[in-house]
Design an enzyme around this catalytic site. Structure first.
Site, mmCIF file in Angstrom:
data_model
loop_
_atom_site.group_PDB
_atom_site.id
_atom_site.type_symbol
_atom_site.label_atom_id
_atom_site.label_comp_id
_atom_site.label_asym_id
_atom_site.label_seq_id
_atom_site.Cartn_x
_atom_site.Cartn_y
_atom_site.Cartn_z
ATOM 1 N N CYS A 45 -10.439 -4.481 -12.815
ATOM 2 C CA CYS A 45 -11.568 -5.819 -13.195
ATOM 3 C C CYS A 45 -10.561 -6.804 -12.424
ATOM 4 O O CYS A 45 -9.372 -6.373 -12.478
ATOM 5 C CB CYS A 45 -11.005 -5.929 -14.505
ATOM 6 S SG CYS A 45 -12.390 -4.666 -15.610
ATOM 7 N N GLY A 60 -13.514 -5.964 -8.610
ATOM 8 C CA GLY A 60 -14.916 -5.626 -9.524
ATOM 9 C C GLY A 60 -16.425 -6.443 -9.203
ATOM 10 O O GLY A 60 -16.091 -7.588 -8.800
ATOM 11 N N ASN A 97 -7.792 -5.882 -17.619
ATOM 12 C CA ASN A 97 -7.787 -5.844 -17.034
ATOM 13 C C ASN A 97 -7.259 -4.515 -17.114
ATOM 14 O O ASN A 97 -6.000 -4.532 -17.429
ATOM 15 C CB ASN A 97 -7.440 -7.000 -16.050
ATOM 16 C CG ASN A 97 -7.473 -5.178 -14.281
ATOM 17 O OD1 ASN A 97 -6.162 -5.826 -13.516
ATOM 18 N ND2 ASN A 97 -8.147 -4.720 -14.005
ATOM 19 N N GLY A 98 -7.687 -3.481 -17.152
ATOM 20 C CA GLY A 98 -6.796 -1.633 -17.481
ATOM 21 C C GLY A 98 -7.596 -1.249 -18.698
ATOM 22 O O GLY A 98 -8.860 -1.027 -18.896
ATOM 23 N N CYS A 136 1.619 0.245 -11.174
ATOM 24 C CA CYS A 136 0.668 1.489 -10.914
ATOM 25 C C CYS A 136 0.791 1.138 -8.915
ATOM 26 O O CYS A 136 0.087 0.134 -8.507
ATOM 27 C CB CYS A 136 -1.080 0.393 -10.811
ATOM 28 S SG CYS A 136 -2.473 1.433 -10.231
ATOM 29 N N TYR A 158 -4.498 0.515 -2.049
ATOM 30 C CA TYR A 158 -5.705 0.431 -1.826
ATOM 31 C C TYR A 158 -6.199 -0.455 -2.608
ATOM 32 O O TYR A 158 -6.953 -1.457 -2.408
ATOM 33 C CB TYR A 158 -6.524 1.687 -2.557
ATOM 34 C CG TYR A 158 -7.826 1.286 -2.701
ATOM 35 C CD1 TYR A 158 -8.742 1.328 -1.555
ATOM 36 C CD2 TYR A 158 -8.695 0.631 -3.901
ATOM 37 C CE1 TYR A 158 -10.334 1.352 -1.548
ATOM 38 C CE2 TYR A 158 -10.057 0.736 -3.857
ATOM 39 C CZ TYR A 158 -11.004 1.250 -2.771
ATOM 40 O OH TYR A 158 -11.896 0.752 -2.739
ATOM 41 N N SER A 189 -9.491 -1.998 3.858
ATOM 42 C CA SER A 189 -8.230 -1.361 3.509
ATOM 43 C C SER A 189 -6.521 -0.937 3.828
ATOM 44 O O SER A 189 -6.097 -0.412 3.350
ATOM 45 C CB SER A 189 -8.719 -0.614 1.846
ATOM 46 O OG SER A 189 -9.285 0.525 2.661
ATOM 47 N N ASP A 209 -6.592 6.563 6.762
ATOM 48 C CA ASP A 209 -7.754 5.665 5.978
ATOM 49 C C ASP A 209 -6.231 5.963 4.812
ATOM 50 O O ASP A 209 -4.869 6.366 4.408
ATOM 51 C CB ASP A 209 -8.356 6.025 5.724
ATOM 52 C CG ASP A 209 -9.397 6.128 4.518
ATOM 53 O OD1 ASP A 209 -9.633 4.931 4.813
ATOM 54 O OD2 ASP A 209 -10.859 6.326 4.199
ATOM 55 N N ASP A 210 -6.381 4.991 3.616
ATOM 56 C CA ASP A 210 -5.777 4.304 2.710
ATOM 57 C C ASP A 210 -5.430 6.081 1.482
ATOM 58 O O ASP A 210 -4.426 6.102 1.065
ATOM 59 C CB ASP A 210 -5.946 3.713 1.593
ATOM 60 C CG ASP A 210 -7.680 3.392 1.456
ATOM 61 O OD1 ASP A 210 -7.235 3.914 -0.123
ATOM 62 O OD2 ASP A 210 -7.926 2.590 2.263
ATOM 63 N N CYS A 227 -7.400 8.748 -13.359
ATOM 64 C CA CYS A 227 -6.403 8.036 -13.705
ATOM 65 C C CYS A 227 -6.809 7.256 -15.314
ATOM 66 O O CYS A 227 -8.157 7.583 -15.355
ATOM 67 C CB CYS A 227 -6.934 6.482 -12.784
ATOM 68 S SG CYS A 227 -6.095 5.144 -13.747
ATOM 69 N N CYS A 239 4.081 3.851 -11.920
ATOM 70 C CA CYS A 239 3.605 5.231 -11.926
ATOM 71 C C CYS A 239 2.411 5.989 -11.054
ATOM 72 O O CYS A 239 2.204 5.056 -9.832
ATOM 73 C CB CYS A 239 1.691 4.854 -13.094
ATOM 74 S SG CYS A 239 0.925 5.783 -13.286
ATOM 75 N N CYS A 295 -1.881 10.229 -11.097
ATOM 76 C CA CYS A 295 -2.919 9.732 -10.178
ATOM 77 C C CYS A 295 -2.149 11.359 -9.102
ATOM 78 O O CYS A 295 -3.671 11.876 -8.930
ATOM 79 C CB CYS A 295 -3.630 9.324 -9.795
ATOM 80 S SG CYS A 295 -3.409 7.983 -8.405
HETATM 81 S S1 SF4 Z 1 -3.156 6.524 -12.638
HETATM 82 FE FE1 SF4 Z 1 -2.704 6.772 -10.685
HETATM 83 S S2 SF4 Z 1 -4.206 4.388 -10.191
HETATM 84 FE FE2 SF4 Z 1 -3.872 5.013 -12.486
HETATM 85 S S3 SF4 Z 1 -2.316 3.626 -12.741
HETATM 86 FE FE3 SF4 Z 1 -1.506 5.252 -12.457
HETATM 87 S S4 SF4 Z 1 -0.779 5.414 -10.412
HETATM 88 FE FE4 SF4 Z 1 -2.422 3.542 -10.816
#
Ligand code: SF4
Length: 456
Positions: A2, A28, A103-104, A246, A252, A293, A355-356, A392, A442, A445
């Protein structure tokens, strides 16, 4: 995912906020809304749809006030309904009303919701923004806590991602979770103060200066000025030393003209493309990005390998981003309408298509088919991120293992599925080489190492 925006000052807060949300529309597209205070009471407008359709001039003129917060929603927690859209207006029996936008995604949502329901808190939605807002109001109104203390306690209780705005009749409270998952910036304009999910909004509203809000930092913003409180982020992360920005925002989600987590998104995307090029030797005639992107990744790749960069795919800008359409049937329709190849350009050419990321694999497969249908001899797909293998839990819509193609298939099987002549990804280590302070990101994913677990 968001976007949030807030403004307090001498200009029309709702006009400034509508403008900010318009700039953050890429974060969003399902719904949007604004809550505004004139110093006595709060008013709210929210609806399903794009900012330009919902928050048009005549409408926001009805929302007079000097402090406002707004939200553009892309649903993760809770269905795409008006009730789940934000901001949430929280009225109390004793009089004051509050508004909340975030947002989150809260990892321990169910546990916390049960806990507060057992204390008599009634929820109207199944959205985590409402949970956070009502938690704060419970602490303030029922337990008599100062807002600063209520925010610190919330940070102790909540696991997960939240960059949040809390509006009272006279102030905006802006705070970010201790892991720093989602970005948020604070800036000063000629006549007031603004907060936004991404720094690009600060450029557009002509902020004189701006900075990122730190993880576990709370800003208390009034017309008169701003005070900051920095809580002990490591303690609030239950002892974890590193942050968890993130990395997918850099790859992206964020606009390339934003600055977040101490780095310029554009620069990092160019470097991701270069990183791919460093390990590639396929012989081709041209490099083509999947717009928009991947444009800067393709630029980095093409420059590094000294191969012409060509914009062979033309994108319609009147359709939303395919990734953030909530159902597969809507996504399918969007892909067909969104890209069109330059037929004469592709004839008999060998192409690197950059592509990303590949999430479900459906979009890239259609694009490869489209390019081959336009006459390309070979299509080599290069992905400027590692395979997305895990969902995620912090606010980006990669909801189930089954939907993620890299979870179901080996890379060569993905190549066959998307009908490419070859396929290459970056590794997590290569992604880390590109980021500044990679330990503070992080990558769950990609590698399944979730920095925050549900019931930690
Ligand atoms: S899991 Fe992936 S999309 Fe989610 S916060 Fe971590 S890096 Fe970002």
């Amino acid at each position: 995912m968001c976007g949030i925006f807030g403004y307090i000052g001498e200009e029309s807060a709702s006009e400034m906020t509508a403008l900010g949300l318009f700039i953050l529309q890429h974060r969003g597209q399902e719904s949007c809304g604004i809550a505004v205070s004139d110093g006595k009471k709060l008013k709210l407008i929210k609806e399903m749809g794009y900012v330009k359709e919902v928050l048009y001039q005549e409408r926001i003129e009805e929302l007079d006030g000097y402090a406002a917060i707004g939200h553009v929603r892309y649903p993760t927690r809770g269905k795409p309904t008006l009730e789940n859209s934000q901001p949430h207006l929280i009225e109390t029996l004793s009089g004051p009303a509050y508004a909340f936008a975030s947002n989150g995604d809260v990892a321990n949502y169910r546990k916390l919701r049960k806990k507060y329901e057992s204390k008599g808190v009634f929820f109207h939605t199944d959205n985590d923004g409402e949970l956070l807002g009502r938690m704060l109001v419970y602490k303030i109104e029922r337990e008599g806590k100062r807002i600063i203390d209520a925010v610190e306690e919330l940070m102790e209780e909540v696991n997960g991602a939240y960059s949040a705005l809390f509006l009272t009749t006279h102030r905006i409270y802006a705070f970010r979770d201790p892991w720093g998952f989602r970005p948020m910036v604070f800036g000063r304009t000629e006549k007031g103060f603004a907060i936004a999910s991404e720094s690009v909004a600060m450029d557009i509203i002509r902020a004189k200066e701006w900075r990122e809000i730190e993880p576990a930092e709370l800003l208390i913003i009034s017309k008169e000025g701003v005070e900051g409180v920095k809580f002990d982020e490591e303690k609030l992360r239950r002892g974890r030393k590193t942050r968890a920005h993130c990395s997918f925002e850099i790859i992206y989600f964020a606009r390339p003209d934003s600055y977040q987590y101490g780095q310029f998104v554009h620069d990092k995307r160019v470097l991701l493309g270069e990183k791919l090029a460093e390990k590639d030797s396929v012989e081709v005639d041209a490099v083509v990005p999947v717009p928009d992107s991947s444009n800067f990744m393709a630029l980095g790749y093409a420059r590094k390998r000294n191969i012409p960069l060509c914009f062979g795919l033309i994108r319609s800008h009147y359709i939303g981003r395919t990734f953030i359409k909530p159902s597969q049937s809507i996504r399918d329709e969007s892909v067909r309408q969104k890209f069109n190849p330059l037929y004469r350009f592709f004839h008999n050419k060998r192409i690197v298509l950059v592509d990303d990321s590949i999430v479900r694999g459906t979009t890239i497969r259609k694009i490869v088919r489209m390019i081959k249908g336009a006459g390309a001899k070979e299509v080599h797909v290069r992905i400027a991120s590692p395979p997305v293998r895990f969902p995620c839990r912090y606010g980006i819509d990669t909801p189930t293992f089954e939907e993620l193609i890299a979870n179901r298939m080996e890379i060569d099987d993905i190549r066959k599925y998307i009908e490419a002549d070859s396929l290459m990804y970056l590794t997590v280590e290569e992604l880390q080489d590109v980021l500044d302070e990679p330990e503070n990101f992080c990558y769950a994913c990609f590698n399944g190492k979730y920095p925050v677990l549900e019931e930690e």
